[in-house]
Write a protein that holds these residues in place. Sequence first.
Motif, mmCIF file in Angstrom:
data_model
loop_
_atom_site.group_PDB
_atom_site.id
_atom_site.type_symbol
_atom_site.label_atom_id
_atom_site.label_comp_id
_atom_site.label_asym_id
_atom_site.label_seq_id
_atom_site.Cartn_x
_atom_site.Cartn_y
_atom_site.Cartn_z
ATOM 1 N N TYR B 68 -16.802 34.634 5.590
ATOM 2 C CA TYR B 68 -15.659 33.902 5.038
ATOM 3 C C TYR B 68 -14.603 33.761 6.121
ATOM 4 O O TYR B 68 -14.468 34.636 6.974
ATOM 5 C CB TYR B 68 -15.015 34.644 3.859
ATOM 6 C CG TYR B 68 -15.932 34.910 2.687
ATOM 7 C CD1 TYR B 68 -15.992 34.013 1.618
ATOM 8 C CD2 TYR B 68 -16.732 36.051 2.640
ATOM 9 C CE1 TYR B 68 -16.832 34.253 0.538
ATOM 10 C CE2 TYR B 68 -17.556 36.292 1.569
ATOM 11 C CZ TYR B 68 -17.606 35.397 0.511
ATOM 12 O OH TYR B 68 -18.427 35.640 -0.557
ATOM 13 N N ARG B 69 -13.879 32.648 6.063
ATOM 14 C CA ARG B 69 -12.641 32.597 6.834
ATOM 15 C C ARG B 69 -11.675 33.503 6.093
ATOM 16 O O ARG B 69 -11.628 33.462 4.861
ATOM 17 C CB ARG B 69 -12.122 31.153 6.895
ATOM 18 C CG ARG B 69 -10.838 31.008 7.697
ATOM 19 C CD ARG B 69 -11.036 30.184 8.950
ATOM 20 N NE ARG B 69 -9.962 30.438 9.893
ATOM 21 C CZ ARG B 69 -9.808 29.775 11.018
ATOM 22 N NH1 ARG B 69 -10.676 28.819 11.344
ATOM 23 N NH2 ARG B 69 -8.832 30.062 11.832
ATOM 24 N N ASN B 70 -10.923 34.328 6.758
ATOM 25 C CA ASN B 70 -10.084 35.314 6.081
ATOM 26 C C ASN B 70 -9.096 34.628 5.143
ATOM 27 O O ASN B 70 -8.438 33.658 5.503
ATOM 28 C CB ASN B 70 -9.322 36.160 7.102
ATOM 29 C CG ASN B 70 -8.662 37.353 6.434
ATOM 30 O OD1 ASN B 70 -9.294 38.038 5.628
ATOM 31 N ND2 ASN B 70 -7.408 37.586 6.758
ATOM 32 N N GLY B 71 -9.056 35.159 3.921
ATOM 33 C CA GLY B 71 -8.143 34.614 2.920
ATOM 34 C C GLY B 71 -8.760 33.507 2.091
ATOM 35 O O GLY B 71 -8.141 33.024 1.151
ATOM 36 N N PHE B 93 -20.142 29.405 16.404
ATOM 37 C CA PHE B 93 -19.154 28.402 16.786
ATOM 38 C C PHE B 93 -19.793 27.600 17.916
ATOM 39 O O PHE B 93 -19.973 28.138 19.010
ATOM 40 C CB PHE B 93 -17.859 29.046 17.280
ATOM 41 C CG PHE B 93 -17.135 29.862 16.238
ATOM 42 C CD1 PHE B 93 -16.052 29.337 15.555
ATOM 43 C CD2 PHE B 93 -17.543 31.159 15.939
ATOM 44 C CE1 PHE B 93 -15.376 30.090 14.593
ATOM 45 C CE2 PHE B 93 -16.884 31.919 14.984
ATOM 46 C CZ PHE B 93 -15.798 31.387 14.296
ATOM 47 N N ILE B 94 -20.203 26.368 17.615
ATOM 48 C CA ILE B 94 -20.869 25.601 18.660
ATOM 49 C C ILE B 94 -20.181 24.243 18.800
ATOM 50 O O ILE B 94 -20.503 23.325 18.043
ATOM 51 C CB ILE B 94 -22.368 25.389 18.340
ATOM 52 C CG1 ILE B 94 -23.040 26.752 18.039
ATOM 53 C CG2 ILE B 94 -23.073 24.711 19.515
ATOM 54 C CD1 ILE B 94 -24.498 26.637 17.653
ATOM 55 N N GLU B 99 -8.256 26.374 17.880
ATOM 56 C CA GLU B 99 -7.746 26.650 16.532
ATOM 57 C C GLU B 99 -8.671 27.579 15.737
ATOM 58 O O GLU B 99 -8.327 28.006 14.626
ATOM 59 C CB GLU B 99 -7.507 25.346 15.759
ATOM 60 C CG GLU B 99 -8.759 24.511 15.503
ATOM 61 C CD GLU B 99 -9.041 23.497 16.601
ATOM 62 O OE1 GLU B 99 -8.551 23.701 17.739
ATOM 63 O OE2 GLU B 99 -9.753 22.517 16.332
ATOM 64 N N ASP B 100 -9.831 27.935 16.304
ATOM 65 C CA ASP B 100 -10.742 28.867 15.622
ATOM 66 C C ASP B 100 -10.261 30.318 15.707
ATOM 67 O O ASP B 100 -10.784 31.194 14.994
ATOM 68 C CB ASP B 100 -12.156 28.783 16.203
ATOM 69 C CG ASP B 100 -12.771 27.405 15.999
ATOM 70 O OD1 ASP B 100 -12.324 26.693 15.062
ATOM 71 O OD2 ASP B 100 -13.657 27.038 16.781
ATOM 72 N N LEU B 121 -11.427 36.873 16.047
ATOM 73 C CA LEU B 121 -11.931 36.001 17.133
ATOM 74 C C LEU B 121 -10.760 35.487 17.939
ATOM 75 O O LEU B 121 -9.754 35.030 17.384
ATOM 76 C CB LEU B 121 -12.735 34.829 16.556
ATOM 77 C CG LEU B 121 -13.247 33.834 17.609
ATOM 78 C CD1 LEU B 121 -14.347 34.462 18.462
ATOM 79 C CD2 LEU B 121 -13.749 32.554 16.952
ATOM 80 N N LYS B 122 -10.910 35.602 19.272
ATOM 81 C CA LYS B 122 -9.878 35.057 20.158
ATOM 82 C C LYS B 122 -10.519 33.997 21.043
ATOM 83 O O LYS B 122 -11.488 34.292 21.746
ATOM 84 C CB LYS B 122 -9.272 36.168 21.015
ATOM 85 C CG LYS B 122 -8.424 37.151 20.217
ATOM 86 C CD LYS B 122 -7.849 38.235 21.120
ATOM 87 C CE LYS B 122 -6.983 39.191 20.305
ATOM 88 N NZ LYS B 122 -6.532 40.338 21.128
#
Lengths: 173, 563
Positions: B68-71, B93-94, B99-100, B121-122
């Motif tokens: 999940y994307r957090n939240g 992530f390809i 912004e990711d 993720l940074k």
Amino acid sequence: MALTIALLLLHAEAAGSVPCRAPALQTKVFKYRIWDMNQQSLYLRDDQLVAGHLQGANAALEEKVFWVPNRFFKHELQPVIMGIRNGTRCLACPAAPQPTLQLQDADITELPRSGAASAPFTFFRTYKDGLWRFESAANPGWFLCTSARAHQPLGLSRRPDAAHVLDFYFQLC
Amino acid sequence: MGIWILILLKNIQIKSISKFSFSLSLFFFSIEECVICNYFVLVGEPTAISCPVITLPMLHSDYNLTWYRNGSNMPITTERRARIHQRKGLLWFIPAALEDSGLYECEVRSLNRSKQKIINLKVFKNDNGLCFNGEMKYDQIVKSANAGKIICPDLENFKDEDNINPEIHWYKECKSGFLEDKRLVLAEGENAILILNVTIQDKGNYTCRMVYTYMGKQYNVSRTMNLEVKESPLKMRPEFIYPNNNTIEVELGSHVVMECNVSSGVYGLLPYWQVNDEDVDSFDSTYREQFYEEGMPHGIAVSGTKFNISEVKLKDYAYKFFCHFIYDSQEFTSYIKLEHPVQNIRGYLIGGGISLIFLLFLILIVYKIFKIDIVLWYRSSCHPLLGKKVSDGKIYDAYVLYPKNRESCLYSSDIFALKILPEVLERQCGYNLFIFGRNDLAGEAVIDVTDEKIHQSRRVIIILVPEPSCYGILEDASEKHLAVYNALIQDGIKIILIELEKIEDYANMPESIKYVKQKYGAIRWTGDFSERSHSASTRFWKKVRYHMPSRKHGSSSGFHLSS
């Protein structure tokens, strides 16, 4: 509320994990860095030591190895007992047909005094060309190893091969 | 960590009461067992993130893993063509976009249990003018003077079907071409560079880059390693710093620290003490061996062992203390031996010698002072035990010669010679004297008598008085000349000079008297004519008795005269 309970429990657990120590520390505990010849460091995951490459800030996760010589065994074998977390969680490898590596609660300074009972915690060292090998005292012929695949648990192997790395850098912090 | 606590607390709050205990244990897990939480990727490069909980043993059975994307309660798509999608438990992530950056949650469900983990993720851009971002580097360490490897890590997920061993391009400080150095060997199967003989110059930033093809499009995958070169002494064999098969001088009962150390290029090469073929701790339970190690510049390690002897005992002097270390399957040994301090023995010798000399000196002084008393005591106490000596054929112990009194003489030599001398020497000491004028018979020729009697005497006593008028008479006396002549030349008889008063000047004395005075000295009469001076134990009489021969018991009694 939950945090308070958690911290109390955590504190109790931390205090319980440090057994009574002799008043004077008789053997200096050495704090070392250990990494395999493929540049994998050790870190803790699910109470297991795992070898992997730690990127950027993750380097802080590296576990330092605390060790003492174990004088119960012959000096010539350069026997050591190793642990993490200031020597309160010790590397153990009980005798077995297929030995596995565990972490056990123990005081690294007390273990050398337990005589033959310290065998599962003891590794004999050999040095060659800047690298060390660690042979399990309880499992002759079995050496501490990392997997050639990243982020796999530290284990034991009879010989180095494509899948197992037996040689470690072992150096004062 | 602070973020983590907050997030997990939030999770606890939203879960139902029945799930509380499980969440609490997860909470512990997250605090105590921190696993990799941070993931890094360069913008435009693909990355695949694994859920950090999937290795839990409880999950070996069937499980569902959802990202999940957090939240968000919406699972991330499994659509493979989507730039961000989940596939085989991995979050892809390809490629990654700036912004990711942010938090993602993976949830693992198996049977009736579930676990969550949040990762961060940074997404970074390259540092200015570089081919990498400094915050994404992997630290790798090799040792100089040895072989070492630079590894291009974490490429497992980028092997596609037709490219099992992807081609990797290497850059050092973002430049290619450094692999022309013969010491560097490309280890393709291992995604690594092997450095055959590492030097300090090998340190720096190494970037490896491969091409990953996905859905017909090519993407770069790069990793950057900061290679650190630990200096290692060039082929330095370990050697003892101390001891060097030496001895040390220690006092019995003193405190000694027994230290042994080794310098080498190897860490963990601990030396150890042994004595009498056992560990020092076994030899004496009060010895507690301690090991230590210190890192020195240029990769030199000093490893040591020491123990305290709080009080040196005799047994500590009996053995050599051996220090050993193991290197290259060989044992190296050096010893130290305790010894009693040498300077003390020397001190005792010097002190003893001085004392002995002092004692001899003292004995000499005492003998000098009490010589007379000692000789007299010896004669009286030991002489009888020695038995009778063979007779020397002499009759008299002394022949006494004295000036005949005149009226002008103050000193009454007659009284001395005829009364006091016999009183002491004959009556008290038992000597037998020939006193001219007492023992001679009237009518005998003086010279014949003198000659004969001197021959029969063991000593000649000459009594001198200071007045010229008195010894003037002596001068004329042929008796005296003869006596001195006989005594000195013929028989070697010892002469005893007795001065009745101090004689200042011998100039007017006859040559023979001068000679005798010079050779034997003179004894001066210090007493008077009272009874007190008639004791053989006064100093004067002791001197006379000392010069007199040793008295012979038995032989003298026959000649003893009673007054």
